[in-house]
Design a protein around this motif. Structure first.
Motif, mmCIF file in Angstrom:
data_model
loop_
_atom_site.group_PDB
_atom_site.id
_atom_site.type_symbol
_atom_site.label_atom_id
_atom_site.label_comp_id
_atom_site.label_asym_id
_atom_site.label_seq_id
_atom_site.Cartn_x
_atom_site.Cartn_y
_atom_site.Cartn_z
ATOM 1 N N PHE A 420 30.891 -13.085 -88.016
ATOM 2 C CA PHE A 420 32.370 -12.340 -88.452
ATOM 3 C C PHE A 420 33.724 -12.219 -88.058
ATOM 4 O O PHE A 420 35.092 -12.634 -88.016
ATOM 5 N N SER A 421 33.832 -12.758 -86.315
ATOM 6 C CA SER A 421 34.324 -12.768 -85.853
ATOM 7 C C SER A 421 35.114 -14.119 -85.634
ATOM 8 O O SER A 421 36.313 -14.303 -85.344
ATOM 9 N N SER A 422 34.396 -14.901 -85.637
ATOM 10 C CA SER A 422 34.654 -16.155 -85.742
ATOM 11 C C SER A 422 35.395 -16.886 -87.142
ATOM 12 O O SER A 422 36.384 -17.786 -87.073
ATOM 13 N N PHE A 423 35.329 -16.262 -88.051
ATOM 14 C CA PHE A 423 35.534 -17.039 -89.231
ATOM 15 C C PHE A 423 35.450 -16.119 -90.340
ATOM 16 O O PHE A 423 35.297 -14.679 -90.201
ATOM 17 N N CYS A 424 36.888 -16.497 -91.386
ATOM 18 C CA CYS A 424 36.833 -16.011 -92.360
ATOM 19 C C CYS A 424 36.380 -16.272 -93.662
ATOM 20 O O CYS A 424 36.110 -16.419 -93.793
ATOM 21 N N THR B 247 52.412 -15.832 -99.047
ATOM 22 C CA THR B 247 51.630 -15.404 -99.751
ATOM 23 C C THR B 247 51.402 -13.915 -98.324
ATOM 24 O O THR B 247 51.137 -13.017 -98.401
ATOM 25 N N HIS B 248 50.847 -14.730 -97.061
ATOM 26 C CA HIS B 248 50.984 -13.764 -96.197
ATOM 27 C C HIS B 248 52.366 -13.760 -95.761
ATOM 28 O O HIS B 248 51.860 -12.240 -95.849
ATOM 29 N N ASP B 278 43.084 -7.755 -94.914
ATOM 30 C CA ASP B 278 42.360 -7.609 -93.298
ATOM 31 C C ASP B 278 42.633 -9.773 -93.453
ATOM 32 O O ASP B 278 42.062 -9.981 -92.081
ATOM 33 N N LYS B 279 41.844 -9.818 -93.588
ATOM 34 C CA LYS B 279 41.899 -11.449 -93.887
ATOM 35 C C LYS B 279 43.345 -12.446 -92.981
ATOM 36 O O LYS B 279 43.249 -12.830 -92.080
ATOM 37 N N VAL B 280 44.384 -11.516 -93.235
ATOM 38 C CA VAL B 280 45.904 -12.033 -93.173
ATOM 39 C C VAL B 280 45.984 -11.484 -91.562
ATOM 40 O O VAL B 280 46.526 -12.317 -90.584
ATOM 41 N N ASP B 285 46.277 -17.281 -87.507
ATOM 42 C CA ASP B 285 46.092 -18.833 -87.460
ATOM 43 C C ASP B 285 46.042 -19.244 -88.487
ATOM 44 O O ASP B 285 46.353 -20.917 -88.471
ATOM 45 N N LYS B 286 44.720 -18.302 -89.339
ATOM 46 C CA LYS B 286 45.151 -19.103 -90.476
ATOM 47 C C LYS B 286 45.958 -19.118 -92.203
ATOM 48 O O LYS B 286 46.461 -17.943 -92.003
ATOM 49 N N THR B 287 46.819 -20.586 -92.078
ATOM 50 C CA THR B 287 47.480 -20.109 -93.143
ATOM 51 C C THR B 287 47.001 -20.041 -94.193
ATOM 52 O O THR B 287 48.663 -20.021 -95.112
ATOM 53 N N SER B 288 45.592 -20.625 -94.729
ATOM 54 C CA SER B 288 45.713 -19.942 -96.148
ATOM 55 C C SER B 288 43.804 -20.923 -96.342
ATOM 56 O O SER B 288 43.818 -20.334 -95.137
ATOM 57 N N HIS B 289 43.728 -19.504 -97.518
ATOM 58 C CA HIS B 289 42.751 -19.109 -98.153
ATOM 59 C C HIS B 289 41.960 -19.225 -99.151
ATOM 60 O O HIS B 289 43.218 -19.436 -100.120
ATOM 61 N N GLN B 290 40.745 -19.444 -100.029
ATOM 62 C CA GLN B 290 40.510 -20.033 -100.971
ATOM 63 C C GLN B 290 40.600 -19.325 -101.793
ATOM 64 O O GLN B 290 40.129 -18.212 -101.353
ATOM 65 N N VAL B 291 40.956 -19.350 -103.233
ATOM 66 C CA VAL B 291 40.583 -18.115 -103.956
ATOM 67 C C VAL B 291 40.224 -18.491 -105.296
ATOM 68 O O VAL B 291 40.295 -19.395 -105.680
#
Ligand SMILES: Cc1cc2nc3c(=O)[nH]c(=O)nc-3n(C[C@H](O)[C@H](O)[C@H](O)COP(=O)(O)OP(=O)(O)OC[C@H]3O[C@@H](n4cnc5c(N)ncnc54)[C@H](O)[C@@H]3O)c2cc1C
Lengths: 427, 620
Positions: A420-424, B247-248, B278-280, B285-291
């Motif tokens: 959980f700390s490495s991957f979203c 979005t972010h 939480d994700k953001v 550093d992640k610029t996109s998340h799958q939905v």
């Protein structure tokens, strides 16, 4: 039911040590070591042999099932209490496939399960257990502090990382996790495996106690190495002459320093040379000196040695009868400073026998061996053409369980923390 | 006053499964819930199964439970997760049509013998001689029963948060259970607070599907129930979109207006189901998340955007949703929200899910700190069976870790408690290679048959399969060949002179049943599904041997029962810290004690000694 063994008496130098083997294969395993077994409940003197090598002469006692401490078939080996002897016998037992080292409290536990303890004994048991848990705690503390602790922490982190990567591809396959974790998993596994192997090699500290340490005296020709050796050993073992380069071969003298067996090596003088024969001697000397456990550099003031000393090596200034100087200086001729040097060597070597400390236990060696084997299997699965991370993960679990006594329990929660700390995670 | 053997409070997934299990056992059962037409509602994601969760559904089905059957009546997109990996880690999953799922649950409930549905709010519990004896409804009606099961989910002191607005509620549109929560508080239980969230629901008609990537189901769908062979309703695809920088940005700028980040919520949320906030924040550093855009039904326009649960104010939800491709003009039908609720520390439960200090009262589902339909249902099953058994004065049924994911979950809950909402993962099962979704029936249906909770149909179905499997296995075991013969058929094996059975050959990764059948035409007599099952069994055969030793060791420890009143405090030799931990967890077997954090082998020996001593004193 598995057959287990352990040292039943306290560790450390003692007159007699008792190793207890309990379980269905105990008699067979003992017979393997000592040939014929004495009749049950009768002491018999036997030589214990392993791979043709005589380990010790021991008093062997067999107990039948139902008439022993644990209630199972038991053999007790009463051997000489020297650390090296005990270690050798435990190692031989550890190599028998049908045996394994007992866990803390396991004999008592079997005794309980087989109804071999009466009420009074049960009540007395709590003290015993207290001692055991305290010992375990101390041991763990020792492992977890200092240099050993850092290696062990590193293994733990590596194991968790590798297992977490594998588990992430399994449990979060429908999430945004990397698909191919092979390179990183292999990197971690290789790293830990190399470390484990190295650690296995380090168990040689225990071996040193049995076989002795090697201490090399190095210095340029004519520095007085041979004189020093002779003075230390008290006999003219090496040829001493005033012509530089006489000691071409390595000369060995065995002696006792602070209760440890030590082989002193007098090496050829280190210098650049055109003489082919001498050059061979110098090369050989360098090799032996590097391989030795400790080096004594015999130098003149301001001299820069040809071979660079390692951290623990001793530097002494020779021929103090000629040059009067302060610091650690000795004279082979007058005997000045010899006692200080001997004490210094003894201290360094003794320190090493302790430095190996916790890792010299057979239990840990078994654990490390089992873990390194499991890691090998895990690597095979990771690299196989079939996508079977569950099998690799299973071997990693085995490895982690084997190392539990060293690195602490690696729990699924630790893996989840890492994931959980490495991957979203979380669609 | 009406009397039942078992009362189940709550018509969620735990409640349904509990009520059915009790009724199948022949107990006269009442299912009391706030709204009868809300039985079988899916509060969150319209999907069933997944990794670990799919295993639970199969196990429930193997015990002849409801969830697998209902999910198949509603499954509109099936995907077998990890299809390319080994069968031990494959998890069946399906999108469920929300309406069909509810209808299926209600239909199955109506058809279940011995089961009566009562609409009402349970406000209080009655006790007799220290044992729970029934419930009191909000309108003062009293109903008595030998055992009561509470499955009130997120309803205990539920508080819903959207931005800085908070209102009490059990889930959107439902009142919370306040009176019952107060009553539980008086029972001297350790309560805690957890939170979870759900995304806004979108109007599918306002989504530009044409420009979006679509995700179809599997070509050869794997269904849940061992009674079914293929899907029962029409199959559809899901859509996929992504969050982006914009979005972010919107989320970051409004973080302080989020209920979670504005400091309005104290409860702990699940890390594997984080909100988009939480994700953001945590993965900046992640610029996109799958939905994933999951249709909630065949004739329903509601779409569930999987991956963006939130507690931001509605207008911000609108802004950020519309920043995504294909959702530029989307309409929100119901805002996303976070919910905080009370849970009971599951360490106060026995393995039968009965409260240790309140006999006759069972708890199952989210009330025990878990999350997810499958986890809830699996607990419901266990509580239902045990409440019925107890009312029939029969011994409880405990499913062990060595036997089932259900056992793993319950053991985890009651020995280790929870720190965040508990969800099943395959990595929690140490005997993962033997506890597979594909063999759940082989593991559990015999138990169901013996207990008496399996229907005629289920029993017949299983026995037929079991006979075919043993016949097939016997056939393959009996065909033994030398390494030379193996090679002559093109199978690579060690030339070690060892004779091997054809079943052993099947365990080689590159030898398939079909290849074997070419070499040994007799094998063609074995039906394809049976052959497939034998192949899975064979694949792990070598590993299972090793695991079976560990299983035996664990079972030995499980056989040592620790009495409920065992005194850890002042047990000399145990550290204070361990005394406390054991006193809280109250393991009921030596095996459970071993899994309590920090317990050493020496500590176990000490407990064992005391157990023996106790036993001897009784005899004496
Ligand atoms: C907002 C929200 C978000 C969620 N997010 C996730 C998620 O991200 N991932 C995930 O896996 N799961 C999630 N879930 C969880 C999933 O919905 C639940 O875990 C599961 O439904 C729990 O089942 P249950 O049977 O324990 O309780 P519920 O399904 O909550 O059922 C409780 C039942 O009890 C009844 N009831 C309550 N009080 C009384 C009373 N006093 N008298 C009579 N009846 C009563 C209610 O009417 C209801 O029928 C979420 C749930 C909600 C509400």
């Amino acid at each position: 039911m598995e057959t287990i063994f352990a040292l039943a008496t306290a560790r450390g130098k003692a007159g007699v040590a008792v190793i207890r083997i309990s379980g269905p294969s105990s008699w067979d395993a003992a017979a393997h070591l000592c040939g014929t077994l004495p009749a049950p409940r009768q002491a018999g003197l036997r030589v214990l042999r392993w791979h043709e090598e005589a380990l010790d002469e021991a008093v062997v006692l067999c107990f039948e099932a139902g008439a022993s401490f644990t209630g199972e078939r038991v053999v007790e080996l009463h051997i000489h209490g020297a650390v090296a002897t005990v270690t050798a016998v435990l190692r031989a037992l550890g190599e028998s496939p049908e045996l394994r080292m007992a866990e803390a409290g396991e004999f008592t536990r079997r005794a309980l399960e087989n109804e071999r303890l009466d009420l009074a004994q049960v009540e007395g048991l709590s003290d015993l257990i207290e001692a055991e848990t305290e010992a375990q705690r101390k041991q763990a503390m020792k492992v977890l502090s200092g240099a050993v602790g850092r290696i062990v922490d590193d293994w733990r982190a590596g194991l968790i990382r590798a297992a977490a990567l594998l588990e992430a591809t399994i449990d979060f396959a429908d999430e945004d996790v990397p698909v191919d974790v092979t390179p990183e998993v292999m990197f971690e596994l290789n790293r830990i495996e190399t470390d484990l192997r190295r650690e296995l090699a380090r168990f040689s500290a225990a071996e040193r106690i049995r076989d002795g340490f090697e201490v090399a005296i190095v210095g340029r020709p004519n520095a007085g190495k041979s004189t020093l050796l002779n003075a230390l050993s008290g006999r003219e073992a090496a040829i001493i002459s005033e012509i530089a380069g006489t000691t071409r071969d390595v000369i060995e003298v065995r002696m006792d320093i602070s209760g440890l067996a030590v082989t002193l090596l007098d090496t050829a003088g280190l210098r650049q040379t055109d003489d082919v024969v001498e050059a061979i001697g110098v090369d050989r000397a360098v090799e032996r000196a590097k391989a030795a456990d400790l080096r004594i550099f015999l130098l003149d003031r301001e001299e820069i040695p040809l071979l660079s000393p390692e951290d623990d090596d001793l530097i002494v200034y020779g021929k103090s009868d000629i040059h009067s100087s302060d610091g650690l200086s000795v004279s082979g001729k007058t005997g000045d400073g010899l006692d200080v040097l001997v004490a210094e060597i003894g201290q360094k070597l003794l320190h090493r026998t302790q430095g190996a400390g916790v890792m010299t236990r057979e239990r840990h060696r078994d654990a490390i061996q089992a873990a390194s084997q499991a890691l090998g299997f895990a690597k095979n699965e990771v690299m196989s053409d079939y996508d079977r991370p569950e099998l690799a993960a299973d071997y990693l679990r085995m490895a982690a369980r084997s190392l539990e006594s060293l690195v602490g329990r690696v729990d699924v929660e630790n893996l989840l923390d890492e994931i959980f700390s490495s991957f979203c995670i979380g669609k | 006053m009406k009397h039942f053997d078992v009362i189940v409070v709550g018509g969620g997934h735990a409640g349904i499964e509990a009520a059915h299990a009790a009724a199948r056992m022949g107990a006269q059962t009442a299912l009391i819930t706030l709204k009868a037409d809300a039985i079988g509602v899916m509060s969150c994601n319209p999907a069933i199964g997944g990794l670990g969760k799919g295993h639970l559904v199969r196990e429930i089905d193997a015990m002849d439970g409801v969830m697998g059957v209902a999910a198949d009546m509603a499954g509109i997109q099936y995907r077998l997760l990890n299809r390319r990996k080994g069968p031990a880690v494959q998890g069946p999953r399906a999108q469920a049509d929300r309406k069909l799922y509810k209808a299926a649950s209600q239909q199955l409930t109506r058809n279940q013998k011995n089961l009566e549905v009562i609409e009402g709010e349970v406000a209080d519990l009655t006790t007799e001689n220290g044992r729970v004896s029934g419930v009191v409804l909000a309108d003062s009606t009293r109903i008595s029963a030998a055992s009561v099961i509470l499955t009130t989910g997120t309803f205990l002191n539920g508080v819903i948060h959207i931005g800085d607005q908070r209102q009490s509620g059990g889930r959107m549109g439902d009142k919370p259970s306040i009176k019952l929560a107060q009553r539980l508080a008086s029972l001297d239980l350790r309560l805690g607070r957890l939170k979870t969230g759900t995304p806004p629901r979108l109007n599918g008609k306002t989504i530009n599907w044409d420009i979006l990537e679509s995700q179809p189901g599997d070509d050869d769908p794997v269904v849940f129930s061992f009674l079914n062979k293929q899907p029962l309703v029409k199959q559809i695809s899901c859509g996929i979109t992504h969050t982006n920088e914009k979005t972010h940005d919107i989320i970051r700028e409004n973080l302080n207006r989020s209920a979670m980040y504005g400091g309005h919520i104290d409860g702990v949320g699940p890390r594997y189901c984080p909100s988009i906030e939480d994700k953001v924040v945590r993965f900046a550093d992640k610029t996109s998340h799958q939905v994933f855009l999951e249709p909630e039904g065949l004739d329903d326009n509601t779409v569930y955007p999987n991956g963006i649960s939130t507690s931001l104010p509605l207008e911000i939800q609108e802004q950020y949703v519309r920043s995504m491709r294909g959702l530029e003009n989307v309409e929100i039908m119901q805002p996303g929200y976070a919910i905080e609720y009370d849970y009971v520390d599951p360490r106060s439960l026995s393995a039968a899910l009965e409260l240790r200090n309140q006999p006759g009262l069972y708890l199952a589902g989210q009330i025990n700190g878990t999350t997810g339909y499958e986890e809830a249902a699996a607990q419901g099953l266990v509580a239902g069976l045990n409440a019925a058994l107890s009312s029939q004065r029969r011994a409880p049924i405990i499913l062990s870790r060595t036997q089932s994911y259900i056992g793993v979950m319950i053991d985890d809950l009651i020995t280790r408690g929870v720190t965040e909402p508990y969800r099943m993962f395959t990595s929690r099962a140490e005997f993962r290679l033997s506890l597979r979704a594909d063999n759940a029936d082989q593991r559990l249906t015999p138990i169901a048959i013996e207990l008496g909770c399996a229907s005629q149909e289920r029993t017949q179905n299983y026995l037929r399969k079991e006979n075919a499997l043993s016949a097939g296995k016997a056939k393959m075991d009996a065909m033994v060949i030398t390494p030379k013969e193996a090679v002559s058929h093109g199978f690579k094996v060690n030339q070690d002179g060892q004779r091997r059975s054809v079943f052993e050959l099947l365990s080689y990764p590159d030898i398939t049943f079909d290849l074997l059948a070419v070499a040994f035409p007799d094998l063609n007599e074995i039906d394809a599904p049976i052959a497939a099952q034998l192949s899975k069994d064979a694949l792990y055969a070598n590993y299972l041997e090793r695991q079976s030793r560990d299983i035996a060791a664990m079972q030995r420890d499980e056989a040592w029962k620790i009495p409920a009143d065992f005194q850890y405090l002042n047990l000399s030799g145990l550290s204070n810290e361990l005394q406390q931990k054991l006193q809280t967890a109250r393991p009921s077997t030596l095996g459970q004690a071993a899994r309590v954090d920090g317990v050493t082998p020496a500590a176990l020996a000490l407990i064992l000694a005391k157990l023996r001593q106790g036993r001897r004193e009784k005899v004496a």
